[in-house]
Design a protein around this motif. Structure first.
Motif, short mmCIF file in Angstrom:
data_model
loop_
_atom_site.label_atom_id
_atom_site.label_comp_id
_atom_site.label_asym_id
_atom_site.label_seq_id
_atom_site.Cartn_x
_atom_site.Cartn_y
_atom_site.Cartn_z
N PHE A 109 -67.26 -62.69 -7.08
CA PHE A 109 -66.33 -63.82 -6.34
C PHE A 109 -66.46 -63.98 -4.93
O PHE A 109 -66.69 -65.10 -4.50
N LEU A 110 -66.96 -62.76 -4.26
CA LEU A 110 -67.13 -63.02 -2.78
C LEU A 110 -68.34 -64.00 -2.43
O LEU A 110 -68.19 -64.54 -1.54
N ASP A 111 -69.37 -63.65 -3.40
CA ASP A 111 -70.73 -64.34 -3.07
C ASP A 111 -70.56 -65.72 -3.62
O ASP A 111 -71.08 -66.87 -2.82
N ALA A 112 -69.55 -66.19 -4.47
CA ALA A 112 -69.49 -67.44 -4.90
C ALA A 112 -68.85 -68.40 -3.91
O ALA A 112 -68.96 -69.65 -4.07
N VAL A 113 -68.10 -67.80 -3.28
CA VAL A 113 -67.17 -68.73 -2.38
C VAL A 113 -67.31 -68.25 -1.08
O VAL A 113 -66.53 -68.83 -0.06
N ARG A 114 -68.51 -67.67 -0.75
CA ARG A 114 -68.64 -67.31 0.79
C ARG A 114 -68.89 -68.40 1.88
O ARG A 114 -68.58 -68.31 2.98
N ASP A 115 -69.41 -69.41 1.22
CA ASP A 115 -69.47 -70.66 2.20
C ASP A 115 -68.43 -71.77 2.03
O ASP A 115 -68.45 -72.90 2.53
N ILE A 116 -67.16 -71.41 1.42
CA ILE A 116 -66.11 -72.13 1.33
C ILE A 116 -64.99 -71.83 2.15
O ILE A 116 -64.40 -70.63 2.04
N PRO A 117 -64.86 -72.54 3.09
CA PRO A 117 -63.82 -72.26 4.11
C PRO A 117 -62.35 -71.97 3.39
O PRO A 117 -62.11 -72.82 2.74
N ASP A 118 -61.36 -71.37 4.07
CA ASP A 118 -60.06 -71.39 3.92
C ASP A 118 -59.82 -70.87 2.33
O ASP A 118 -58.84 -71.18 1.74
N PHE A 119 -60.71 -70.05 1.75
CA PHE A 119 -60.60 -69.66 0.41
C PHE A 119 -60.87 -68.18 0.63
O PHE A 119 -62.00 -67.54 0.81
N ASP A 120 -59.81 -67.37 0.05
CA ASP A 120 -59.84 -65.82 0.36
C ASP A 120 -59.99 -65.24 -1.05
O ASP A 120 -59.66 -65.43 -1.85
N VAL A 121 -60.51 -64.04 -0.91
CA VAL A 121 -60.56 -63.00 -2.11
C VAL A 121 -59.88 -61.93 -1.89
O VAL A 121 -59.99 -61.35 -0.74
N LEU A 122 -58.89 -61.43 -2.52
CA LEU A 122 -57.98 -60.30 -2.62
C LEU A 122 -58.58 -59.13 -3.65
O LEU A 122 -58.60 -59.74 -4.66
N SER A 123 -58.66 -57.96 -3.10
CA SER A 123 -59.16 -56.98 -4.29
C SER A 123 -58.03 -56.41 -4.77
O SER A 123 -56.97 -56.21 -4.16
#
Length: 298
Positions: free
Chosen positions: A175-189
């Protein structure tokens, strides 16, 4: 955009009284207990036993958490139901209570394709007037949000992140890799043993069940990381990972968390679902509580 949610959110247990009813006064105490260490609140989640709460109880839990937090720490409420329409209705009611965001688990029982999950989450985000987090926990629902699906949904202006509780580093990293270039979208563990690694790799927050048992220890993973002391953050993580290994060996993790919290002297009651603790189970949990009851000076 609303303020970014960062740090630790405790997947707070739902206290019941002797008759098995939701007890708001006891819940308020648990919210205050978490706030002492700066932890935010994630209510009506798996550790909160959402799957055995009715709608009225979920609303009561949410309102209690919002009132007690009083804007001092963020409150995120889980609203996921098996139908899109029911999730929307609950989400709208919860949003009116003043939560900072909502989280939506994938529906269960019915196997859904990725385009169906996109439809489900898009409809919810269109209708619920607070930020929405996706919630991936395939072991419990039977449905997995794929990283590409999360990236597609991240384009929605009201979908602000994903909580990943698949349990593996590989899933979280995907998930972190998939959205790394998308601003204002966070991954919570979600998994407690991945909190530190998640922060290292870009997670904005962790959702912790074990913070019910050890709120200070989990908070230190974040606080030391935030302050730039990666070594101390890792030391706090190792302590919590040891707690996780010992406690989760007993039974279903949320049941063990609630029982351990109760054995610490917190009046949270029993789990509603049919979990039976043997004398050996209770002895083991008491040993775990004694072992991890005092947090070292990291």
């Amino acid at each position: 955009m609303p303020a970014r949610i960062q740090g630790v959110l405790t997947a707070i247990v739902t206290p019941f009284d002797a008759a098995g009813a939701v007890c708001p006064d006891r819940l308020r105490r648990q919210v205050r207990r978490q706030m002492q260490f700066g932890n935010g609140i994630f209510c009506n989640g798996t550790n909160g036993e959402f799957f055995v709460l009715n709608t009225e109880e979920k609303l009561r839990v949410t309102q209690t958490c919002v009132d007690e937090a009083a804007g001092k720490v963020p409150v995120v409420a889980h609203i996921g139901e098996n139908s899109t329409a029911t999730t929307i209705r609950l989400g709208q009611d919860v949003a009116a209570m003043g939560v900072d965001a909502v989280s939506v688990i994938t529906p269960s029982f019915v196997p859904l394709r990725q385009h169906e999950l996109i439809y489900h989450y898009t409809a919810i985000a269109d209708a619920v007037p607070v930020p929405v987090f996706l919630y991936n926990i395939p072991a419990r629902t039977g449905n997995t949000i794929e990283p590409a699906t999360a990236a597609a949904l991240a384009r929605h202006p009201n979908i602000v992140g994903i909580k990943d509780s698949a349990g593996s580093y590989e899933s979280l990293k995907g998930f972190l890799d998939a959205v790394r270039d998308i601003p204002d979208f966070d991954v919570l563990s979600g998994p407690d043993h991945l909190a530190h690694q998640g922060f290292l790799e870009g997670c904005s927050a962790c959702i912790s069940g074990l913070a019910n048992v050890c709120p200070e220890g989990v908070s230190l993973i974040w606080k030391h990381f935030r302050d730039g002391d990666v070594a101390k953050s890792k030391a706090a993580q190792d302590f919590i990972s040891g707690l996780r290994k010992d406690l989760y060996a007993v039974c279903f993790a949320p049941a063990a968390v609630k029982k351990a919290t109760a054995l610490l002297g917190e009046d949270v009651g029993d789990s509603r679902y049919p979990i039976l603790f043997s004398e050996q189970d209770l002895a083991t949990i008491r040993e775990v509580v004694a072992k991890y009851g005092n947090v070292p000076a990291f």
